[in-house]
Design a protein around this motif. Structure first.
Motif, mmCIF file in Angstrom:
data_model
loop_
_atom_site.group_PDB
_atom_site.id
_atom_site.type_symbol
_atom_site.label_atom_id
_atom_site.label_comp_id
_atom_site.label_asym_id
_atom_site.label_seq_id
_atom_site.Cartn_x
_atom_site.Cartn_y
_atom_site.Cartn_z
ATOM 1 N N UNK A 47 0.833 -1.212 0.000
ATOM 2 C CA UNK A 47 0.000 0.000 0.000
ATOM 3 C C UNK A 47 0.860 1.252 0.000
ATOM 4 N N UNK A 48 1.968 1.207 0.705
ATOM 5 C CA UNK A 48 2.871 2.357 0.812
ATOM 6 C C UNK A 48 3.458 2.730 -0.554
ATOM 7 N N UNK A 49 3.783 1.759 -1.360
ATOM 8 C CA UNK A 49 4.385 2.042 -2.673
ATOM 9 C C UNK A 49 3.381 2.671 -3.639
ATOM 10 N N UNK A 50 2.083 2.571 -3.316
ATOM 11 C CA UNK A 50 1.080 3.174 -4.182
ATOM 12 C C UNK A 50 0.633 4.554 -3.737
ATOM 13 N N UNK A 63 2.489 5.355 8.177
ATOM 14 C CA UNK A 63 2.826 3.929 8.161
ATOM 15 C C UNK A 63 2.254 3.201 9.378
ATOM 16 N N UNK A 64 2.290 3.837 10.534
ATOM 17 C CA UNK A 64 1.701 3.228 11.733
ATOM 18 C C UNK A 64 0.197 3.057 11.540
ATOM 19 N N UNK A 65 -0.438 4.040 10.918
ATOM 20 C CA UNK A 65 -1.881 3.959 10.690
ATOM 21 C C UNK A 65 -2.227 2.802 9.756
ATOM 22 N N UNK A 66 -1.477 2.667 8.661
ATOM 23 C CA UNK A 66 -1.735 1.572 7.722
ATOM 24 C C UNK A 66 -1.467 0.225 8.386
#
Length: 296
Positions: A47-50, A63-66
């Protein structure tokens, strides 16, 4: 000469790697499983890469939220699986780095005893407790992570704190005190000294063994010093125990034919061993082969 542009993927990778140990710790404390925590991190990375990083002010918070949302989703699925688990379910033990033991609050939060207490919370309560009490996140930030209002999060945090306080070890025990208790326990078992073993066990000590239906293990807890001591003295493999740091506390590894067979962790209350956690399920022992760095 054209101006060099920064690759967004490189920036995303650097940021993810910088916070990876923190994200793993969040996921592990919510799930009690290193394997599932790693899966959550993989989902978080995808998800982070998108994400368009120009829209993200605080990489760590995002990032903590995801990670929290992914762990919550997995925790609800795991809850259904654990209902059909064969015998007692215990957290997956981690061979931890020395700095974890030095951070007493972190070591307490990832101890086998605390992770078992966290298992008695609902998924959202567990997430709120971990983010607030362990990682000291603000209520507004937690509210975004669990998709609740800040006022609701405050109420959940209050309930979870009271619930945990009633069940957690009565005091934070230093690594030195735990080591002394584990050493005394191991000496008593090695020498077959029943009285010395009874002296280190709390009268209401609980022994839990997790074989997951894969290897031999008791399907019910054993309670009481005399019963537990009698059982322990019938297990000769304990005499070859290897002292290690598991989840930030002294523990023991037992090997069979050179391979890790069992991990024994303890809970200490008032200087006595009140809980013995014996993990034998081979699916839970892979994280013991190497040290796992944790971070708050």
């Amino acid at each position: 000469m054209p101006k060099e542009t920064k690759d967004p993927l490189d920036t995303a990778t650097r940021s993810f790697v910088e916070h990876r140990n923190l994200l793993f710790t969040v996921a592990y404390e919510m799930l009690g499983s290193a394997a599932d925590a790693e899966d959550v991190l993989q989902e978080t990375w995808l998800r982070w890469t998108g994400v368009d990083l120009e829209d993200v002010r605080d990489h760590r918070a995002y990032l903590v939220r995801v990670t929290t949302r992914q762990a919550l989703s997995r925790l609800r699925t795991l809850g259904r699986r654990r209902e059909s688990y064969v015998g007692p379910w215990l957290p997956e033990p981690l061979l931890t780095t020395p700095d974890v033991a030095e951070d007493v609050e972190l070591a307490d939060s990832v101890s086998m005893a605390m992770l078992l207490v966290l298992e008695t919370l609902g998924p959202t309560e567990r997430a709120v407790f971990v983010l607030r009490e362990v990682f000291d996140l603000g209520y507004d930030e937690i509210a975004e992570a669990v998709e609740k209002t800040p006022a609701t999060v405050r109420q959940i945090a209050h309930r979870a704190r009271a619930h945990v306080a009633a069940r957690r070890p009565r005091e934070v025990v230093s690594p030195a005190e735990t080591k002394d208790a584990v050493d005394a326990f191991q000496r008593a078992v090695e020498t077959g000294d029943l009285q010395n073993l009874l002296d280190i066990l709390a009268p209401d000590v609980v022994l839990l063994t997790d074989g997951g239906g894969v290897v031999q293990a008791a399907l019910e807890p054993f309670v009481g010093a005399e019963l537990v001591a009698g059982l322990l003295l019938k297990v000769p493999v304990l005499t070859a125990a290897e002292p290690v740091q598991v989840n930030g506390h002294p523990a023991m590894i037992l090997r069979r034919d050179g391979e890790i067979d069992t991990v024994v962790a303890v809970r200490i209350d008032d200087g006595l061993i009140s809980g013995l956690y014996v993990v034998r399920n081979p699916e839970k022992l892979s994280a013991i082969a190497r040290q796992t760095p944790l971070r708050r």
